[in-house]
Scaffold this motif. Structure first.
Motif, PDB file in Angstrom:
ATOM      1  N   ASN A  77       0.861  -1.190   0.000  1.00 40.50           N
ATOM      2  CA  ASN A  77       0.000   0.000   0.000  1.00 40.50           C
ATOM      3  C   ASN A  77       0.890   1.231   0.000  1.00 40.50           C
ATOM      4  O   ASN A  77       1.894   1.263   0.699  1.00 40.50           O
ATOM      5  N   SER A 114      -7.723  -3.500   5.987  1.00 43.33           N
ATOM      6  CA  SER A 114      -7.852  -4.170   4.698  1.00 43.33           C
ATOM      7  C   SER A 114      -8.959  -5.216   4.742  1.00 43.33           C
ATOM      8  O   SER A 114      -9.138  -5.910   5.732  1.00 43.33           O
ATOM      9  N   GLN A 159      -8.165   2.432  -1.546  1.00 42.51           N
ATOM     10  CA  GLN A 159      -8.900   2.468  -0.280  1.00 42.51           C
ATOM     11  C   GLN A 159      -9.107   3.922   0.105  1.00 42.51           C
ATOM     12  O   GLN A 159      -8.130   4.687   0.146  1.00 42.51           O
TER      13      GLN A 159
END
Lengths: 255, 455
Positions: free
Chosen positions: B37, B138, B427
């Motif tokens: 990420n 997550s 996200q």
């Protein structure tokens, strides 16, 4: 003259039974015979599914399956063996003689069995050309069945029956045409229509009698729009071997 | 009896049973996940730019005979967090699950370290047996969100009904970060004026608070029972669980609270916290004490189908849930939670799931942080598959329309073959920064790629 007579006799021997088919049974009676066909009380089988896409890429699914006849209907439980990303997943189906069938799916990662509800039944069964709905049985009177004709398919006499749902919302298919063997009432070919167009084709490629029961051992299903196909093979078939009732519950998934 | 002794006894018991049975068969499965990420909305160099999380999971099942089996799995995590200021490595190997099962005629036992599910909804409020791993947000490795803990389960089957008993001998807290990552409850910017110095203090072993969690002995056991039934097209359950609430209460140092109240009354709480210097914080050490709250949870849930709609519902009552008021004081309140949801297959390859979740606090008092008397949330999943299910695009969202915060994940997955899956996505977290959870995380918006190998 003798030769002509012989040919006439041959043609009549093929077509006379077909002509008689119309007189014998209605479409509804044929489908009822399909549903009431003699089946083993229990079946244990390894199911191998070969999935092929339009680019000829192949994937294999392998399932261990058990089924048993109960007073209220037949129950089937499956455990997935291959491929790795679905290994350990489970599927339980309860086909009810009266009322809605029930299906549950078990996800080992989440330790949870969950009801496969309503419209999710239209979804693909583990990436194959079958949907969850295809695994269900429909009550004979949920559809209007019309005997279209008698026919000869690969040397065997078959009934060709068209089924149209009385309630179009009850199924994803607008029409199903089946070729049903007269001798054993096994549907050996089927066409599934959606929105007036042929959507999916099913053909039984190998049929055999095992432990006194007719079994479609190899079936090919092809979805025309996607050119995706699934070949289903039934291996290591064991009929009428005792299987405890509690195998056909969510409990079995943990075992 | 303490945890160590009981674990040794359990291990001995399992070993004896395993050795004494001859017909051993086995099966296994495993997965490897790697996810990277990158946080592209940082406004401080103390925020991590890059997270690389790897998980290796292997599970073996040893079937001792038709009546019993032993399940053993390992989970090994290797994580790396990088910012310009520091690089953190974490290597966390563990025995993930280790439990023994015994299947009798109408009775099943599951004994050992395990995880299990209650509840039926996707965003289940009744799934309370295992604490959760909240070290990041997550949904990609969903199967590891629950933390397996030692428990004993017994299920008695009576046809379409079953009765279940659960005993959790030792208390285990949920996992979360306090300050060590951007997902921590204390964000790097909350003590912005003292942040750098405070970080140094933390590294030298000083923590802002202390944990006074229940001792792991049998006095602090949790136990529960659940009755489940199945009637035509309807499955349902009623449950009771005497537990420790997973969300711990942070009791701030009363002297620190008094000091905050008395100093600079014209400033808001956030402004006061921002003006604190390191010495002021340290002088009130421990700034807070983390404690767990005993709780009774009564719940019920069901699932059914209505025409083409799958319906799931859950309701739960909790008698003591810890909240915090704007003066940083803990307030314990009873709460009701319920959710109702449905799923629908729009087309053959489009899946839609929507759930409405409500929190109700009958004895609500103004000033409680992060909540109102009613808190309403909507959770949704929209998924479409392409190319014979090889490619899928998924949108998951959780929207709190009481507090105005929300998150969504937009993810795409490509199944390269039966073993390998590649994924990429975004996200997103947003909302009022000091008044909501996703607002607190809004600087953690990130891009991610992931790969999964199954065997």
């Amino acid at each position: 003259m003798g030769k002509l007579f012989f040919h006439l006799l041959l043609v009549m021997s093929i077509f006379l039974p077909l002509r008689n088919l119309r007189a014998e049974l209605t479409g509804r009676e044929i489908i009822k015979n399909v549903l009431n066909r003699k089946t083993p009380t229990t079946t244990e089988v390894r199911v191998k599914m070969l999935l092929t896409d339009k680019n000829q890429n192949e994937r294999i699914r392998e399932i261990s399956s058990f089924s048993k006849e109960f007073p209220d209907g037949r129950r089937t439980i499956m455990k997935f063996i291959l491929p790795a990303d679905v290994k350990g997943m489970g599927f339980l189906q309860k086909v009810r003689k009266k009322g809605m069938d029930e299906q549950f799916m078990y996800l080992p990662e989440l330790k949870r069995a969950r009801r496969v509800t309503g419209s999710a039944r239209k979804g693909s069964f583990f990436g194959s050309d079958l949907t969850y709905e295809d695994l269900e049985s429909r009550d004979v009177d949920e559809d209007v069945h019309t005997l279209l004709r008698g026919s000869n398919l690969d040397g065997v006499v078959v009934y060709v029956v068209e089924s149209n749902p009385k309630d179009p919302e009850s199924t994803q298919y607008g029409k199903v045409i089946q070729w049903i063997r007269k001798d054993n009432y096994i549907p050996v070919r089927a066409e599934f229509y959606k929105d007036g167009e042929l959507f999916k084709k099913l053909a039984v490629e190998k049929i055999d009698k095992i432990d006194g029961f007719w079994v479609a051992q190899k079936t090919n299903i092809k979805t025309l729009k996607t050119e995706h196909s699934t070949i289903i093979e039934l291996l290591d078939i064991k009929n009428n071997k005792p299987i405890p009732d509690d195998v056909f519950t969510e409990r079995f998934f943990s075992r | 009896m303490d945890k160590k002794k009981l674990n040794i006894l359990l291990l001995l018991f399992v070993s004896v049973v395993t050795i004494s049975r001859a017909e051993v068969q086995g099966e296994y499965r495993g997965k490897f996940y790697s996810r990277a990420n990158t946080d592209i909305y940082r406004d401080s160099k103390s925020e991590q730019l890059f997270e690389w999380r790897n998980k290796f999971f292997f599970e073996g099942q040893i079937h001792l005979d038709q009546y019993s089996k032993f399940i053993l799995s390992v989970l090994s995590e290797y994580d790396l967090f990088w910012s310009e200021q520091e690089t953190l490595y974490k290597f966390l190997p563990e025995i993930y699950e280790a439990y023994w099962t015994l299947f009798l005629k109408n009775l099943d036992f599951y004994i050992g370290k395990q995880k299990y599910s209650w509840g039926r909804a996707d965003m289940s409020i009744n799934d309370v047996l295992n604490p959760l791993d909240m070290r990041d947000m997550s949904t990609l490795e969903e199967e590891f969100i629950k933390i397996p803990i030692p428990m004993v389960r017994a299920i008695y089957y009576m046809g379409n009904y079953n009765l279940e008993f659960v005993w959790v001998p030792f208390y285990y807290p949920l996992k979360f970060e306090i300050t060590d990552s951007d997902w921590g409850i204390i964000s790097p910017t909350i003590f912005s004026t003292v942040n750098e110095t405070y970080k140094e203090a933390l590294e030298s072993g000083t923590s802002p608070g202390v944990r006074k969690l229940p001792n792991q002995n049998l006095v602090n056991s949790e136990f529960g029972t659940r009755f489940s039934g199945l009637v035509r097209n309807l499955d349902y359950s009623f449950s009771y669980f005497y537990t420790w609430e997973d969300i711990t209460a942070l009791y701030f140092n009363p002297d620190f609270i008094d000091y905050l109240e008395e100093s600079q009354p014209e400033l808001s709480l956030k402004e006061k916290l921002e003006t604190l210097n390191f010495l002021e914080v340290v002088s009130f050490y421990p700034l807070f004490t983390e404690k767990a709250i005993r709780e009774n949870i009564l719940s019920a849930d069901f699932s059914t189908s209505l025409n083409n709609l799958g319906i799931r519902g859950e309701i739960s009552f909790r008698d003591q849930f810890p909240f915090m008021d704007e003066d940083l004081r803990v307030k314990k309140k009873s709460i009701y939670l319920w959710d109702i949801g449905g799923n629908y297959m729009l087309l053959l390859d489009v899946y839609f799931n929507l759930e409405f979740i409500q929190l109700y606090i009958p004895e609500y008092e103004p000033g409680l942080l992060l909540v109102k008397k009613f808190v309403n949330l909507i959770s949704g999943i929209l998924r479409r598959t392409f190319f014979d299910d090889k490619l899928s695009i998924e949108y998951r969202t959780l929207y709190n329309f009481t507090l105005g915060d929300w998150s969504f994940n937009l993810l795409s997955f490509y199944q390269i073959n039966d073993n390998w899956r590649f994924g990429a996505g975004w996200q997103h977290f947003d909302g009022p920064a000091e008044e909501s959870i996703f607002g607190h995380l809004k600087k953690n918006k990130n891009l991610l790629v992931h790969i999964r190998y199954s065997f």
